[in-house]
Design an enzyme around this catalytic site. Structure first.
Site, PDB file in Angstrom:
ATOM      1  N   ALA A   1       0.995  -1.133   0.053  1.00 16.86           N
ATOM      2  CA  ALA A   1      -0.081   0.060   0.103  1.00 16.86           C
ATOM      3  C   ALA A   1       0.935   1.126   0.118  1.00 16.86           C
ATOM      4  O   ALA A   1       2.081   1.128  -0.033  1.00 16.86           O
ATOM      5  CB  ALA A   1      -0.861  -0.033   1.079  1.00 16.86           C
ATOM      6  N   LYS A   2       0.271   2.456  -0.258  1.00  8.19           N
ATOM      7  CA  LYS A   2       0.964   3.690  -0.371  1.00  8.19           C
ATOM      8  C   LYS A   2       1.803   3.925   0.896  1.00  8.19           C
ATOM      9  O   LYS A   2       3.001   4.538   0.652  1.00  8.19           O
ATOM     10  CB  LYS A   2      -0.008   4.757  -0.473  1.00  8.19           C
ATOM     11  CG  LYS A   2      -0.220   4.876  -1.880  1.00  8.19           C
ATOM     12  CD  LYS A   2      -0.285   6.244  -2.314  1.00  8.19           C
ATOM     13  CE  LYS A   2       0.962   6.866  -2.893  1.00  8.19           C
ATOM     14  NZ  LYS A   2       0.371   7.998  -3.653  1.00  8.19           N
TER      15      LYS A   2
END
Ligand code: GLU
Length: 300
Positions: A236-237
């Site tokens: 994820a980011k």
């Protein structure tokens, strides 16, 4: 060329390396089998302004090309409504007034198959339905499924049998649901090869069953392993430099990023810089890793 593969990003944010890796695989699968490669923007849900342009730019920067114009789901509502109408005409739909909470409660009851809608609203009497309508809540439209499970064939996973429940076809807010839209689009676009992350493997039986009810051909599937972070959770980011822009800012060119993705797929050696034509030459689904790619930032 016969048939097509596709990549179908949701424009809710930037693509991360795992998404880009899936896109590269979808392209390799399609091109190595002489298929067209299509891009479809799945913008029925949350859309972040600017995300689509950045996604397409990133794909192009890696060297991916696609055929024909990019298709947007938001422009195709009539197609989805038409499919819902066909299912309704077969008597295969019903209104569902359940709230999210009610569904969670019912689904956690003993004996309920994990993750399946238990069919609460399927058997409402006319009177009960009127009562619920009177509350003013807008119903979702669900499929009235005739089976509990369905089997699909996956190039990487073999035969896979999974749950089919009464999936949502149209959400309470009137927007066609993902599971329906994807089936309608793949068929309408001539997509006969679906390559995507294996987080969607569990949805494939529902989608293939829907296709069969609509008399549409079921595509070949290849659900590819996801990218995970060092804690083995889905990338994820927040995991740091996971987008192409992040990588470029660190001094890695798109060609170097592609080469890193290729290494993770066993298609390039350490230190080697590759391009897509070379990868196409080397690509063989039989040799693809069957386990997730753990992306750990160098120096951690
Ligand atoms: N739009 C979905 C996603 O970004 C992919 C759907 C699909 O490939 O079927 O997760």
């Amino acid at each position: 060329m016969s048939g097509a593969g596709r990549f179908a990003p949701s424009p809710s944010g930037d693509l991360h390396l795992g998404n880009l890796r899936t896109a590269v695989l979808a392209w390799l699968f399609a091109r190595s089998t002489d298929r067209r490669f299509l891009l479809r923007v799945e913008d029925l849900d949350r859309v972040r302004p600017g995300a689509e342009t950045r996604q397409l730019d990133d794909l192009a920067a890696l060297g991916l090309d696609w055929d024909g114009p990019v298709v947007h789901q938001s422009q195709r509502i009539a197609l989805y409504e038409n499919a819902i109408a066909r299912l309704a005409a077969q008597g295969r739909t019903y209104e569902c007034y359940c709230t999210r909470r009610e569904i969670l409660e019912a689904a956690s009851a003993p004996h309920a198959p994990a993750g399946a809608y238990p069919g609460t609203c399927r058997t409402l009497t006319d009177e009960q339905r009127e009562q619920r309508r009177a509350t003013g809540r807008r119903p979702a439209t669900r499929l009235s499924a005739l089976v509990d499970t369905f089997t699909v064939h996956d190039v990487l996973r073999g035969d896979y049998t999974g749950i089919v429940d009464d999936v949502v076809l149209r959400r309470g807010d009137g927007v066609p649901a993902y599971n329906l839209a994807v089936v309608v689009d793949d068929a309408a676009q001539g997509v006969d090869q679906v390559v995507r992350g294996d987080d969607l493997l569990g949805s494939a039986p529902r989608q293939a069953y829907l296709a069969s009810l609509l008399d549409l051909a079921v595509p070949t599937y290849a659900h590819v392993p996801l990218a995970l972070n060092a804690e083995r959770k889905r990338l994820a980011k927040r995991d740091g430099a996971v987008t192409l822009a992040d990588q470029v800012a660190l001094g890695h060119s798109p060609a170097q990023v592609l080469s890193r993705l290729a290494r993770s797929l066993g298609l390039a050696r350490a230190g080697e810089t590759v391009d897509l034509p070379l990868l196409l030459d080397r690509f063989d689904p039989a040799t693809l890793p069957r386990t997730p790619w753990v992306f750990a930032r160098p120096g951690r």
